[in-house]
Motif scaffolding. Structure first.
Motif, PDB file in Angstrom:
ATOM      1  N   MET A   1     -41.049  -2.556  54.126  1.00 47.72           N
ATOM      2  CA  MET A   1     -39.998  -3.351  53.476  1.00 47.72           C
ATOM      3  C   MET A   1     -38.932  -2.437  52.891  1.00 47.72           C
ATOM      4  SD  MET A   1     -40.471  -6.088  50.408  1.00 47.72           S
ATOM      5  CE  MET A   1     -41.001  -7.549  51.271  1.00 47.72           C
ATOM      6  N   ARG A   2     -37.687  -2.779  53.127  1.00 45.93           N
ATOM      7  CA  ARG A   2     -36.622  -1.918  52.616  1.00 45.93           C
ATOM      8  C   ARG A   2     -36.531  -2.025  51.087  1.00 45.93           C
ATOM      9  NH1 ARG A   2     -31.486  -3.803  55.243  1.00 45.93           N
ATOM     10  NH2 ARG A   2     -32.643  -5.755  55.234  1.00 45.93           N
ATOM     11  N   PRO A   3     -36.102  -0.950  50.415  1.00 47.50           N
ATOM     12  CA  PRO A   3     -36.059  -0.962  48.947  1.00 47.50           C
ATOM     13  C   PRO A   3     -35.195  -2.089  48.403  1.00 47.50           C
ATOM     14  CG  PRO A   3     -35.555   1.224  49.804  1.00 47.50           C
ATOM     15  CD  PRO A   3     -35.739   0.346  50.979  1.00 47.50           C
ATOM     16  N   ARG A   4     -34.103  -2.387  49.112  1.00 45.39           N
ATOM     17  CA  ARG A   4     -33.184  -3.403  48.618  1.00 45.39           C
ATOM     18  C   ARG A   4     -33.840  -4.781  48.574  1.00 45.39           C
ATOM     19  NH1 ARG A   4     -27.290  -3.560  48.163  1.00 45.39           N
ATOM     20  NH2 ARG A   4     -27.336  -1.324  48.405  1.00 45.39           N
ATOM     21  N   SER A   5     -34.581  -5.112  49.639  1.00 43.02           N
ATOM     22  CA  SER A   5     -35.220  -6.437  49.644  1.00 43.02           C
ATOM     23  C   SER A   5     -36.429  -6.471  48.716  1.00 43.02           C
ATOM     24  CB  SER A   5     -35.611  -6.831  51.064  1.00 43.02           C
ATOM     25  OG  SER A   5     -36.218  -5.760  51.719  1.00 43.02           O
ATOM     26  N   LEU A   6     -37.076  -5.314  48.513  1.00 40.22           N
ATOM     27  CA  LEU A   6     -38.187  -5.261  47.554  1.00 40.22           C
ATOM     28  C   LEU A   6     -37.657  -5.516  46.141  1.00 40.22           C
ATOM     29  CD1 LEU A   6     -41.158  -4.677  46.998  1.00 40.22           C
ATOM     30  CD2 LEU A   6     -40.546  -2.292  46.683  1.00 40.22           C
ATOM     31  N   TRP A   7     -36.534  -4.899  45.828  1.00 37.59           N
ATOM     32  CA  TRP A   7     -35.918  -5.077  44.505  1.00 37.59           C
ATOM     33  C   TRP A   7     -35.495  -6.539  44.306  1.00 37.59           C
ATOM     34  CZ3 TRP A   7     -35.712  -4.333  39.798  1.00 37.59           C
ATOM     35  CH2 TRP A   7     -34.572  -4.473  39.017  1.00 37.59           C
ATOM     36  N   LYS A   8     -35.015  -7.165  45.417  1.00 37.45           N
ATOM     37  CA  LYS A   8     -34.658  -8.589  45.357  1.00 37.45           C
ATOM     38  C   LYS A   8     -35.878  -9.438  45.036  1.00 37.45           C
ATOM     39  CE  LYS A   8     -32.404 -11.883  48.408  1.00 37.45           C
ATOM     40  NZ  LYS A   8     -31.756 -12.020  49.718  1.00 37.45           N
ATOM     41  N   LEU A   9     -36.995  -9.108  45.705  1.00 36.29           N
ATOM     42  CA  LEU A   9     -38.243  -9.846  45.477  1.00 36.29           C
ATOM     43  C   LEU A   9     -38.710  -9.689  44.035  1.00 36.29           C
ATOM     44  CD1 LEU A   9     -39.931 -11.456  47.537  1.00 36.29           C
ATOM     45  CD2 LEU A   9     -41.514  -9.537  47.583  1.00 36.29           C
ATOM     46  N   ILE A  10     -38.611  -8.451  43.500  1.00 37.59           N
ATOM     47  CA  ILE A  10     -39.029  -8.211  42.113  1.00 37.59           C
ATOM     48  C   ILE A  10     -38.159  -9.011  41.157  1.00 37.59           C
ATOM     49  CG2 ILE A  10     -39.147  -6.451  40.301  1.00 37.59           C
ATOM     50  CD1 ILE A  10     -39.899  -4.442  42.449  1.00 37.59           C
ATOM     51  N   ARG A  11     -36.846  -9.072  41.462  1.00 35.83           N
ATOM     52  CA  ARG A  11     -35.951  -9.809  40.572  1.00 35.83           C
ATOM     53  C   ARG A  11     -36.281 -11.302  40.575  1.00 35.83           C
ATOM     54  NH1 ARG A  11     -30.028  -8.685  41.937  1.00 35.83           N
ATOM     55  NH2 ARG A  11     -30.788  -8.312  44.018  1.00 35.83           N
ATOM     56  N   VAL A  12     -36.545 -11.851  41.780  1.00 32.64           N
ATOM     57  CA  VAL A  12     -36.914 -13.267  41.857  1.00 32.64           C
ATOM     58  C   VAL A  12     -38.204 -13.509  41.078  1.00 32.64           C
ATOM     59  CG1 VAL A  12     -37.627 -15.118  43.388  1.00 32.64           C
ATOM     60  CG2 VAL A  12     -35.760 -13.642  44.057  1.00 32.64           C
ATOM     61  N   ALA A  13     -39.176 -12.606  41.233  1.00 33.26           N
ATOM     62  CA  ALA A  13     -40.467 -12.780  40.555  1.00 33.26           C
ATOM     63  C   ALA A  13     -40.300 -12.720  39.040  1.00 33.26           C
ATOM     64  CB  ALA A  13     -41.447 -11.710  41.021  1.00 33.26           C
ATOM     65  N   ALA A  14     -39.456 -11.793  38.549  1.00 32.93           N
ATOM     66  CA  ALA A  14     -39.273 -11.670  37.097  1.00 32.93           C
ATOM     67  C   ALA A  14     -38.592 -12.913  36.536  1.00 32.93           C
ATOM     68  CB  ALA A  14     -38.450 -10.422  36.783  1.00 32.93           C
ATOM     69  N   THR A  15     -37.543 -13.393  37.242  1.00 37.03           N
ATOM     70  CA  THR A  15     -36.858 -14.609  36.798  1.00 37.03           C
ATOM     71  C   THR A  15     -37.820 -15.787  36.772  1.00 37.03           C
ATOM     72  OG1 THR A  15     -34.981 -13.720  37.997  1.00 37.03           O
ATOM     73  CG2 THR A  15     -34.748 -15.930  37.123  1.00 37.03           C
ATOM     74  N   PHE A  16     -38.641 -15.880  37.839  1.00 36.21           N
ATOM     75  CA  PHE A  16     -39.619 -16.965  37.921  1.00 36.21           C
ATOM     76  C   PHE A  16     -40.603 -16.899  36.756  1.00 36.21           C
ATOM     77  CE2 PHE A  16     -43.910 -18.129  39.413  1.00 36.21           C
ATOM     78  CZ  PHE A  16     -43.714 -19.485  39.570  1.00 36.21           C
ATOM     79  N   ALA A  17     -41.075 -15.697  36.432  1.00 32.05           N
ATOM     80  CA  ALA A  17     -42.069 -15.557  35.353  1.00 32.05           C
ATOM     81  C   ALA A  17     -41.477 -16.008  34.019  1.00 32.05           C
ATOM     82  CB  ALA A  17     -42.540 -14.102  35.265  1.00 32.05           C
ATOM     83  N   VAL A  18     -40.241 -15.580  33.738  1.00 28.45           N
ATOM     84  CA  VAL A  18     -39.610 -15.970  32.472  1.00 28.45           C
ATOM     85  C   VAL A  18     -39.442 -17.483  32.396  1.00 28.45           C
ATOM     86  CG1 VAL A  18     -37.471 -15.824  31.158  1.00 28.45           C
ATOM     87  CG2 VAL A  18     -38.449 -13.780  32.145  1.00 28.45           C
ATOM     88  N   LEU A  19     -38.967 -18.090  33.512  1.00 27.67           N
ATOM     89  CA  LEU A  19     -38.750 -19.539  33.513  1.00 27.67           C
ATOM     90  C   LEU A  19     -40.063 -20.291  33.345  1.00 27.67           C
ATOM     91  CD1 LEU A  19     -36.126 -19.823  36.360  1.00 27.67           C
ATOM     92  CD2 LEU A  19     -35.757 -20.342  33.983  1.00 27.67           C
ATOM     93  N   ALA A  20     -41.125 -19.802  34.015  1.00 28.60           N
ATOM     94  CA  ALA A  20     -42.415 -20.500  33.936  1.00 28.60           C
ATOM     95  C   ALA A  20     -42.985 -20.449  32.523  1.00 28.60           C
ATOM     96  CB  ALA A  20     -43.389 -19.875  34.929  1.00 28.60           C
TER      97      ALA A  20
END
Lengths: 170, 119
Positions: free
Chosen positions: A1-20
């Motif tokens: 996985m390219r670093p850019r898409s991994l960083w995107k995935l981490i950002r989505v996961a962090a946003t999701f965790a805060v919202l949940a």
């Protein structure tokens, strides 16, 4: 996985965790249907808004994610600073004696989030209002100024707040 | 047999009373300051005494009086949002005044005598 898409995935996961977590706190119910609906909505909102929640250039992990213990200690530091400076402003309201100045100084904090947190902390303590923030350059209105020297004014206004924020983010 | 629950309830009520009294002192001082100070920026500073300190102290009092952990947790969440939203509102006013070129009065100042025209 390219670093850019991994960083995107981490950002989505962090946003999701805060919202949940916020959903669980506000709804206050543990029924399966409520939790399922909350998680679905969190995922939907996270997939739309991750880019404005965590910007792409903030790629250093310790410039986004706070360290736990300093984060728990920080509100107490902030509230103590607020009451200390409230007493000073109260005294100057009673006596009517003020010495307002606009001071400019720089901060050693490097991440955007930490700088915004410092500006908010400066405004939250009565007696100082941050009027402008450009990269690391703060413009602060100071009610009871004791000095016009930039670095010394910065030390007195930021004081313990910058040290406390530096322990949370870089 | 000591009635610990009653003592705890009494202590909480006393704490809430003290906090509310402190909050009203700060609120009155802030309102007086808005009228006493001369220039918009210093008035904003005085109003932050009302808007920040008094409100936060009231929130602390309601935390002391909250009947259950669930209510207390919500008060804490309100406090956290207040920590973020209140400085933002003050900053927007100050920033707009600063960007629109309103010059702040600087230097040592003492309130003028009664009847003297203030800027």
């Amino acid at each position: 996985m390219r670093p850019r898409s991994l960083w995107k995935l981490i950002r989505v996961a962090a946003t999701f965790a805060v919202l949940a977590v916020l959903w669980l706190l506000f709804s206050g119910s543990l029924e399966p249907a409520a939790i399922f609906a909350g998680l679905c909505c969190s995922l939907l909102i996270a997939s739309i808004s991750y880019d404005s929640f965590i910007e792409e250039h903030e790629a250093a992990r310790n410039s986004i994610f706070p360290r736990l213990l300093p984060t728990l200690a920080y509100p107490f530091v902030l509230v103590a600073a607020m009451y200390a400076s409230s007493a000073k402003v109260l005294a100057s309201v009673v006596t009517g004696r003020v010495n307002p100045r606009v001071v400019h100084f720089r901060s050693r904090l490097r991440s955007d989030l930490a700088r915004v947190a410092l500006a908010e902390a400066i405004t939250f303590t009565p007696g100082t209002i941050s009027m402008d923030l450009d990269e690391d350059h703060f413009v602060v209105h100071w009610l009871n100024a004791t000095t016009r020297h930039s670095a010394r004014a910065g030390d007195e206004v930021k004081g313990t707040l910058e040290a406390a924020i530096k322990r949370i983010w870089v | 047999m000591i009635d610990w629950q009653g003592i705890a309830g009494l202590a909480r009520e006393i704490a809430a009373t003290v906090l509310c009294a402190a909050a009203s002192v700060f609120a009155i001082a802030g309102t007086v300051g808005v009228f006493r100070f001369a220039d918009p920026y210093t008035r904003l500073q005085a109003s932050s005494l009302t808007g920040t300190t008094a409100v936060f102290t009231i929130l602390l009092a309601s935390l002391a009086l909250s009947p259950s952990v669930a209510v207390a947790a919500r008060v804490v969440v309100i406090m956290v949002f207040f920590l973020i939203s209140n400085p933002t509102a003050t900053h927007i006013i100050a920033r707009y005044a600063w960007k629109s070129g309103l010059e702040p009065a600087t230097g040592p100042q003492k309130r003028g005598k009664r009847g003297k025209r203030r800027p």
